[in-house]
Design an enzyme around this catalytic site. Sequence first.
Site, short mmCIF file in Angstrom:
data_model
loop_
_atom_site.label_atom_id
_atom_site.label_comp_id
_atom_site.label_asym_id
_atom_site.label_seq_id
_atom_site.Cartn_x
_atom_site.Cartn_y
_atom_site.Cartn_z
CG PHE A 178 32.05 40.49 88.29
CD1 PHE A 178 33.77 40.56 87.95
CD2 PHE A 178 31.33 39.57 86.96
CE1 PHE A 178 34.02 39.17 86.74
CE2 PHE A 178 31.27 39.08 85.98
CZ PHE A 178 32.59 39.02 85.93
NE ARG A 179 27.13 41.70 90.56
CZ ARG A 179 27.50 41.29 88.71
NH1 ARG A 179 27.82 39.69 89.41
NH2 ARG A 179 26.58 41.24 88.48
CD GLN A 181 26.10 32.83 89.79
OE1 GLN A 181 25.34 33.50 89.20
NE2 GLN A 181 25.86 32.36 90.97
CG ASP A 229 36.94 28.83 88.31
OD1 ASP A 229 35.74 28.24 88.10
OD2 ASP A 229 36.69 30.13 89.42
CG HIS A 278 27.03 32.62 83.70
ND1 HIS A 278 27.03 33.55 85.06
CD2 HIS A 278 26.20 32.34 83.60
CE1 HIS A 278 25.91 33.83 85.52
NE2 HIS A 278 25.19 32.98 84.50
CB CYS A 296 29.38 27.62 62.22
SG CYS A 296 31.64 27.92 62.93
CB CYS A 328 32.29 29.48 58.77
SG CYS A 328 31.84 30.91 60.77
CB SER A 364 26.48 33.25 94.34
OG SER A 364 25.53 33.99 93.04
CG ASN A 385 27.84 35.72 98.98
OD1 ASN A 385 28.35 34.53 98.49
ND2 ASN A 385 27.16 36.46 99.40
P1 NAD Z 1 29.47 38.06 92.47
O1 NAD Z 1 31.06 39.17 92.28
O2 NAD Z 1 28.30 38.79 91.76
O3 NAD Z 1 29.45 37.39 93.90
C1 NAD Z 1 30.23 37.10 94.53
C2 NAD Z 1 29.81 37.16 95.74
O4 NAD Z 1 30.69 36.31 97.03
C3 NAD Z 1 29.77 38.35 96.35
O5 NAD Z 1 28.54 38.15 97.62
C4 NAD Z 1 31.32 38.34 97.91
O6 NAD Z 1 31.05 38.98 98.80
C5 NAD Z 1 30.85 36.77 97.51
N1 NAD Z 1 32.44 36.12 98.38
C6 NAD Z 1 33.74 36.60 98.16
N2 NAD Z 1 34.24 36.04 98.36
C7 NAD Z 1 33.84 35.02 99.23
C8 NAD Z 1 34.76 33.92 100.30
N3 NAD Z 1 36.04 33.22 99.84
N4 NAD Z 1 33.78 32.71 101.11
C9 NAD Z 1 32.04 33.15 100.89
N5 NAD Z 1 32.10 34.44 99.79
C10 NAD Z 1 32.56 35.50 99.35
O7 NAD Z 1 29.24 36.80 91.57
P2 NAD Z 1 28.69 35.69 91.38
O8 NAD Z 1 27.38 36.18 92.00
O9 NAD Z 1 28.59 34.29 90.25
O10 NAD Z 1 27.78 36.41 89.50
C11 NAD Z 1 28.59 37.09 88.89
C12 NAD Z 1 29.06 36.44 87.50
O11 NAD Z 1 30.57 36.82 88.32
C13 NAD Z 1 29.46 34.82 87.19
O12 NAD Z 1 27.94 35.26 85.63
C14 NAD Z 1 30.43 34.28 87.15
O13 NAD Z 1 29.81 33.51 85.72
C15 NAD Z 1 31.37 35.84 86.68
N6 NAD Z 1 32.18 35.44 87.86
C16 NAD Z 1 33.21 34.44 87.33
C17 NAD Z 1 34.46 34.03 88.20
C18 NAD Z 1 34.99 32.57 88.02
O14 NAD Z 1 34.67 31.90 87.19
N7 NAD Z 1 36.08 32.35 89.15
C19 NAD Z 1 34.93 35.24 88.63
C20 NAD Z 1 34.66 36.50 88.82
C21 NAD Z 1 33.60 36.45 88.20
#
Ligand code: NAD
Length: 264
Positions: free
Chosen positions: A35-36, A103, A106, A123, A134, A159, A197, A222
């Site tokens: 996401f971020r 979190q 997938d 999540h 329900c 329901c 994360s 990260n």
């Molecule tokens: P986030 O998107 O906020 O952060 C992901 C972090 O991982 C970032 O800081 C990024 O720089 C880092 N990153 C990305 N690729 C990387 C890699 N290969 N190696 C090391 N670091 C890497 O994600 P979050 O903290 O999990 O929180 C956001 C929400 O996103 C969660 O609630 C989750 O449910 C949801 N989400 C889940 C999925 C999934 O299930 N795969 C995908 C997108 C978002």
Amino acid sequence: MNDSMEQLIGLVGNAERIVVFSGAGISTESGIPDFRGPGGVWEKVDPADFHIDRFLASPENRRRYWLRSVEMYNQILMAQPNAAHRAVVTLERMGKLGAVITQNVDGLHQTAGNSPERVIELHGTTLFVACLSCGHRVRREAFQPLVSAEGDAPGCPECDGLMKPATISFGQMLTPESIERATEETDACDLFLVIGSSLVVYPAAGFPIHATRSGAPLVIVNREDTPHDAYATLVLQETAGEVMERLLEGLGEKQAAVATPLPA
Ligand code: NAD
């Protein structure tokens, strides 16, 4: 090998009950955008569209939600676990894993081979659909074909309530069971390993801090800074798959050295 890797190998080598705490960053190398991070979903989509209040507000919003949600679901269906997921399975086989607190929605930890009972999905999961009234659950693969090309989803077969992917959207509560289990595992661990994360989503992001208060060293793998870096024993700003592969190589070498003592 650099000092940080040596330190990681030492910490994991000495640990007996690790919690792996994973976020979207562990799955980017499987082709699922985070996401971020750079290029993440929030660069294209307004996070407010994923708030539960929006979903509840109107049929038009629900149609938009389902159409957006199916994009991620299709990416998840095509994704395969990567080296980092597989390394977490190896940690379980080595008897070092207490739990995976994830979190992610997938299911890739389970696909990789971690025991489902050791994976706590804070999540929820995108692989099921649940009734908001329900709680009736059905597999997404059975439900998704019933959603029209315009995004109209049928009501609950039990329901007639609103059906929604079984993920925790913004504004929805985490289940008490998942919080309770994650707290117990965090209290009991002797190493808390964050992989991929941003550590900005609460209450999930509270677990690493909880671990340090319980006395466990905190390691953060990260690619970017996180707000918890200052509390960590070790921070590796590197790619998850590479770090985890080198960790396993290092652990293998360490074990081989113990198993083969030098001749006197
Ligand atoms: P986030 O998107 O906020 O952060 C992901 C972090 O991982 C970032 O800081 C990024 O720089 C880092 N990153 C990305 N690729 C990387 C890699 N290969 N190696 C090391 N670091 C890497 O994600 P979050 O903290 O999990 O929180 C956001 C929400 O996103 C969660 O609630 C989750 O449910 C949801 N989400 C889940 C999925 C999934 O299930 N795969 C995908 C997108 C978002």
